[in-house]
Write a protein that holds these residues in place. Sequence first.
Motif, PDB file in Angstrom:
ATOM      1  N   PRO A 560       0.835  -1.204   0.000  1.00 21.35           N
ATOM      2  CA  PRO A 560       0.000   0.000   0.000  1.00 21.35           C
ATOM      3  C   PRO A 560       0.873   1.259   0.000  1.00 21.35           C
ATOM      4  CG  PRO A 560      -0.817  -1.603   1.594  1.00 21.35           C
ATOM      5  CD  PRO A 560       0.516  -2.106   1.130  1.00 21.35           C
ATOM      6  N   LEU A 561       0.351   2.317  -0.572  1.00 22.02           N
ATOM      7  CA  LEU A 561       1.145   3.542  -0.707  1.00 22.02           C
ATOM      8  C   LEU A 561       1.609   4.114   0.625  1.00 22.02           C
ATOM      9  CD1 LEU A 561      -0.764   5.277  -3.652  1.00 22.02           C
ATOM     10  CD2 LEU A 561       1.249   3.793  -3.740  1.00 22.02           C
ATOM     11  N   PRO A 562       0.818   4.069   1.706  1.00 15.53           N
ATOM     12  CA  PRO A 562       1.336   4.559   2.992  1.00 15.53           C
ATOM     13  C   PRO A 562       2.546   3.767   3.487  1.00 15.53           C
ATOM     14  CG  PRO A 562      -1.054   4.456   3.053  1.00 15.53           C
ATOM     15  CD  PRO A 562      -0.629   3.758   1.798  1.00 15.53           C
ATOM     16  N   VAL A 563       2.628   2.483   3.168  1.00 15.89           N
ATOM     17  CA  VAL A 563       3.791   1.679   3.546  1.00 15.89           C
ATOM     18  C   VAL A 563       5.021   2.153   2.774  1.00 15.89           C
ATOM     19  CG1 VAL A 563       4.775  -0.644   3.580  1.00 15.89           C
ATOM     20  CG2 VAL A 563       2.363  -0.304   4.147  1.00 15.89           C
ATOM     21  N   LEU A 564       4.852   2.459   1.504  1.00 20.00           N
ATOM     22  CA  LEU A 564       5.952   3.009   0.703  1.00 20.00           C
ATOM     23  C   LEU A 564       6.456   4.307   1.313  1.00 20.00           C
ATOM     24  CD1 LEU A 564       7.716   3.394  -1.866  1.00 20.00           C
ATOM     25  CD2 LEU A 564       5.709   4.429  -2.940  1.00 20.00           C
ATOM     26  N   GLU A 565       5.536   5.182   1.670  1.00 21.08           N
ATOM     27  CA  GLU A 565       5.923   6.471   2.264  1.00 21.08           C
ATOM     28  C   GLU A 565       6.744   6.256   3.527  1.00 21.08           C
ATOM     29  OE1 GLU A 565       3.798  10.512   4.088  1.00 21.08           O
ATOM     30  OE2 GLU A 565       2.588   8.946   3.139  1.00 21.08           O
ATOM     31  N   ALA A 566       6.301   5.335   4.388  1.00 20.48           N
ATOM     32  CA  ALA A 566       7.018   5.066   5.631  1.00 20.48           C
ATOM     33  C   ALA A 566       8.399   4.477   5.359  1.00 20.48           C
ATOM     34  CB  ALA A 566       6.196   4.125   6.510  1.00 20.48           C
ATOM     35  N   ARG A 567       8.495   3.617   4.347  1.00 20.08           N
ATOM     36  CA  ARG A 567       9.789   3.002   4.024  1.00 20.08           C
ATOM     37  C   ARG A 567      10.792   4.037   3.555  1.00 20.08           C
ATOM     38  NH1 ARG A 567      14.079   1.757   4.085  1.00 20.08           N
ATOM     39  NH2 ARG A 567      15.156  -0.067   3.182  1.00 20.08           N
ATOM     40  N   ILE A 568      10.338   5.024   2.797  1.00 22.37           N
ATOM     41  CA  ILE A 568      11.259   6.067   2.338  1.00 22.37           C
ATOM     42  C   ILE A 568      11.666   6.965   3.501  1.00 22.37           C
ATOM     43  CG2 ILE A 568      11.541   8.027   0.762  1.00 22.37           C
ATOM     44  CD1 ILE A 568      11.602   5.139  -0.472  1.00 22.37           C
ATOM     45  N   ASP A 569      10.804   7.146   4.483  1.00 15.73           N
ATOM     46  CA  ASP A 569      11.214   7.867   5.696  1.00 15.73           C
ATOM     47  C   ASP A 569      12.375   7.137   6.371  1.00 15.73           C
ATOM     48  OD1 ASP A 569       9.347   9.866   5.354  1.00 15.73           O
ATOM     49  OD2 ASP A 569       7.864   8.986   6.717  1.00 15.73           O
ATOM     50  N   THR A 570      12.282   5.811   6.428  1.00 14.44           N
ATOM     51  CA  THR A 570      13.368   5.009   6.998  1.00 14.44           C
ATOM     52  C   THR A 570      14.623   5.120   6.142  1.00 14.44           C
ATOM     53  OG1 THR A 570      11.764   3.438   7.907  1.00 14.44           O
ATOM     54  CG2 THR A 570      14.032   2.682   7.719  1.00 14.44           C
ATOM     55  N   PHE A 571      14.457   5.069   4.832  1.00 12.03           N
ATOM     56  CA  PHE A 571      15.573   5.221   3.897  1.00 12.03           C
ATOM     57  C   PHE A 571      16.315   6.534   4.156  1.00 12.03           C
ATOM     58  CE2 PHE A 571      16.720   7.009  -0.371  1.00 12.03           C
ATOM     59  CZ  PHE A 571      17.718   6.110  -0.730  1.00 12.03           C
ATOM     60  N   ILE A 572      15.575   7.588   4.366  1.00 14.96           N
ATOM     61  CA  ILE A 572      16.178   8.898   4.644  1.00 14.96           C
ATOM     62  C   ILE A 572      16.902   8.870   5.984  1.00 14.96           C
ATOM     63  CG2 ILE A 572      15.657  11.318   5.142  1.00 14.96           C
ATOM     64  CD1 ILE A 572      13.304  11.030   3.119  1.00 14.96           C
ATOM     65  N   ALA A 573      16.230   8.309   7.011  1.00 14.22           N
ATOM     66  CA  ALA A 573      16.815   8.272   8.344  1.00 14.22           C
ATOM     67  C   ALA A 573      18.109   7.464   8.370  1.00 14.22           C
ATOM     68  CB  ALA A 573      15.809   7.682   9.335  1.00 14.22           C
ATOM     69  N   GLN A 574      18.225   6.477   7.483  1.00 19.02           N
ATOM     70  CA  GLN A 574      19.423   5.634   7.424  1.00 19.02           C
ATOM     71  C   GLN A 574      20.481   6.170   6.458  1.00 19.02           C
ATOM     72  OE1 GLN A 574      17.601   1.869   6.424  1.00 19.02           O
ATOM     73  NE2 GLN A 574      17.179   1.369   8.571  1.00 19.02           N
ATOM     74  N   GLY A 575      20.277   7.388   5.974  1.00 22.94           N
ATOM     75  CA  GLY A 575      21.287   8.036   5.156  1.00 22.94           C
ATOM     76  C   GLY A 575      21.268   7.660   3.691  1.00 22.94           C
ATOM     77  N   GLY A 576      20.157   7.104   3.214  1.00 31.06           N
ATOM     78  CA  GLY A 576      20.036   6.798   1.795  1.00 31.06           C
ATOM     79  C   GLY A 576      20.834   5.601   1.338  1.00 31.06           C
ATOM     80  N   LYS A 577      21.079   4.648   2.233  1.00 30.87           N
ATOM     81  CA  LYS A 577      21.875   3.478   1.884  1.00 30.87           C
ATOM     82  C   LYS A 577      21.060   2.475   1.071  1.00 30.87           C
ATOM     83  CE  LYS A 577      24.682   3.842   6.106  1.00 30.87           C
ATOM     84  NZ  LYS A 577      25.053   3.152   7.364  1.00 30.87           N
ATOM     85  N   SER A 578      21.788   1.672   0.304  1.00 31.42           N
ATOM     86  CA  SER A 578      21.135   0.604  -0.446  1.00 31.42           C
ATOM     87  C   SER A 578      20.622  -0.457   0.514  1.00 31.42           C
ATOM     88  CB  SER A 578      22.123  -0.048  -1.417  1.00 31.42           C
ATOM     89  OG  SER A 578      21.622  -1.285  -1.895  1.00 31.42           O
ATOM     90  N   PRO A 579      19.420  -0.964   0.315  1.00 31.46           N
ATOM     91  CA  PRO A 579      18.908  -2.013   1.192  1.00 31.46           C
ATOM     92  C   PRO A 579      19.736  -3.298   1.091  1.00 31.46           C
ATOM     93  CG  PRO A 579      17.491  -1.769  -0.728  1.00 31.46           C
ATOM     94  CD  PRO A 579      18.456  -0.622  -0.745  1.00 31.46           C
ATOM     95  N   TYR A 580      20.385  -3.511  -0.039  1.00 29.02           N
ATOM     96  CA  TYR A 580      21.177  -4.720  -0.224  1.00 29.02           C
ATOM     97  C   TYR A 580      22.531  -4.601   0.482  1.00 29.02           C
ATOM     98  CZ  TYR A 580      17.548  -5.546  -3.615  1.00 29.02           C
ATOM     99  OH  TYR A 580      16.311  -5.721  -4.205  1.00 29.02           O
ATOM    100  N   THR A 581      23.073  -3.390   0.561  1.00 19.41           N
ATOM    101  CA  THR A 581      24.292  -3.163   1.324  1.00 19.41           C
ATOM    102  C   THR A 581      24.044  -3.460   2.795  1.00 19.41           C
ATOM    103  OG1 THR A 581      25.057  -1.459  -0.207  1.00 19.41           O
ATOM    104  CG2 THR A 581      26.023  -1.467   1.999  1.00 19.41           C
ATOM    105  N   GLN A 582      22.872  -3.023   3.289  1.00 18.81           N
ATOM    106  CA  GLN A 582      22.541  -3.254   4.695  1.00 18.81           C
ATOM    107  C   GLN A 582      22.377  -4.739   4.985  1.00 18.81           C
ATOM    108  OE1 GLN A 582      19.505  -0.438   6.285  1.00 18.81           O
ATOM    109  NE2 GLN A 582      19.597   0.461   4.234  1.00 18.81           N
ATOM    110  N   GLN A 583      21.836  -5.495   4.018  1.00 18.67           N
ATOM    111  CA  GLN A 583      21.663  -6.933   4.222  1.00 18.67           C
ATOM    112  C   GLN A 583      23.006  -7.628   4.370  1.00 18.67           C
ATOM    113  OE1 GLN A 583      19.303  -8.353   0.978  1.00 18.67           O
ATOM    114  NE2 GLN A 583      17.382  -7.637   1.842  1.00 18.67           N
ATOM    115  N   ARG A 584      23.994  -7.167   3.595  1.00 20.62           N
ATOM    116  CA  ARG A 584      25.315  -7.791   3.658  1.00 20.62           C
ATOM    117  C   ARG A 584      26.033  -7.411   4.934  1.00 20.62           C
ATOM    118  NH1 ARG A 584      25.290  -6.316  -1.933  1.00 20.62           N
ATOM    119  NH2 ARG A 584      26.493  -4.452  -1.502  1.00 20.62           N
TER     120      ARG A 584
END
Length: 584
Positions: A560-584
């Motif tokens: 759902p679109l609100p979930v996308l919005e929240a995920r990008i808030d997290t992306f910003i809070a984490q400094g714009g890192k790749s989700p795959y870099t974080q997994q490694r």
Amino acid sequence: MEKKLLAALFAAGVLSAATLPVHAATDADARFKSIYTAEWKWRQSQRLARSEDSTGVQPTLPHVDARSQQERLAYWTGVLKQLDAIRPADLSEGERVNYAVYRAQIAALAEALRFREYEQPVNADSSFWTNLAYMTRNPLKSAQEYRNYISQLHEFPRYFGEEAANMRAGLARGFTPPKVTLAGRDAPLATVAEAKTPQDTIFYAPFKAMPASIPAAEQEQLRLDAAAAIRDDVQPAYRRMLAFMREEYMPHARTALAAESLPDGKAYYQSKIVEYTTTSLTADQIHQIGLSEMAKIRAEMEQTIRATGFKGDFAAFLSFLRTDPQFYAKTPEELLMRAAWVAKKFDGKAEQYFGYLPRKRFAIVPVPPDQAPYYTAGRGGPGVYLVNTYNLPARALYSLPALTLHESAPGHAFQMPVALEQKGLPPFRRAYISAFGEGWALYTERLGVEMGIYENAYETFGMLSYQAWRAARLVVDTGIHAKGWTREQAQAYMHENTALADHEIETEVDRYISWPGQALSYYLGEMAIQKARAKAEQALGPKFDIRNFHDTVLQLGSVPLPVLEARIDTFIAQGGKSPYTQQR
């Protein structure tokens, strides 16, 4: 349903991952997991879902009769009660996202049954029999899969009978597609029903080239068994359905167009808005958004017309585009090759815009001829980009780059495989959410400007015409289903504001009339992704990496679109890192 669904999506804690630390698994997690695990096993038993490790063909088709449908409604209603007993704030971060996705999914499934949508298994775009034809596209790898396939063919009389009973019930209460949108939609039925031999039907296709691992004698027996099943079960079922459509259903389908004219129509249309947009917007609000966005796009279109050097007004330019031979392929092969050229241009740009590239490739194939006259210009998904080569004067080459980006890569044939390749997600996360999936595909059309896909102002105008087409859907869909618009009024609006050919406009408007709400998902989804990107660019400044943003969006799957919005808030809070870099 709407109030509960929105409460689940927007309640404090559900979509606040950006402000909360990552938590370990909780007791609420365990309760939630037990709910969706049990429900998914039940869904598989109903033949409504497949296990993740299943690659084969099931031996049976699902039961779709009214009793089975009402039993499913009771089951999903019970699941919703169980979900409402869990406080989303008590869930760990990852499970909050899963909860928001899952509850919206179950609510939509229950709502469709509550309004008895199963009584209308046909619309201007597709039907249960065209959906069955997709089973012929999956390669069969073993003799057992071939036997299971033949077992399904034997089920056609029962399955078609249940669908016919549902359609009669819908007919009795006026719950049908509008009569005007059904013209010609019986053609795929006739193709099978009137085939001279079983081997001439689409359902025999898997038997024309069989794996060498199956002994020749067994291959021959399977071919004989398939031909008998098609002759004795499939074709008779198609003939009965064809007669029913022509003699009973199509002549007596409703004449009113609006979804709000259906039984409990106002609530029904609002339920489709919630399902297809994942928002609480009303029809009036969406209509106004459409008008506002159309005005913005028109200004861009006027500027692009000037860049071409054309001297006439907007209407004259549209007429020029619709009639000048330079903008149209002369053969189906030319259209297919031009589509392939655009797709390969993206391949040369892919690594600049995406860190993660899906392993799944796609083929470019023409739309089957029995569907083509009433099919969209193209359609894409995992492994395939269907291009409609019917009526070439309606398939403008200046729109082909935008269409190809949308349907192939980086649109549907790219996004869906990326979602399917994500590990560790519950199986219900593989479901397609229209606002996200269609929003992403439309976003990629705009992205084509940055990628340098459009080679001249005409192709840029084709992209803008497609943007206007999707914005016009907000106006037309709500106009038809909530504001009393006529079919002719909707067609005129599309004709005046886009460069689509009249054939495509007629096909598309009939699709919106018979499929309420679905057309709303595209532009609202694109707006949400563009808004999220602008927010990330502003917040991260020089740290913003377009590849990391795209990977973050696509790694979600379909949400759902609100979930996308929240995920990008997290992306910003984490400094714009790749989700795959974080997994490694």
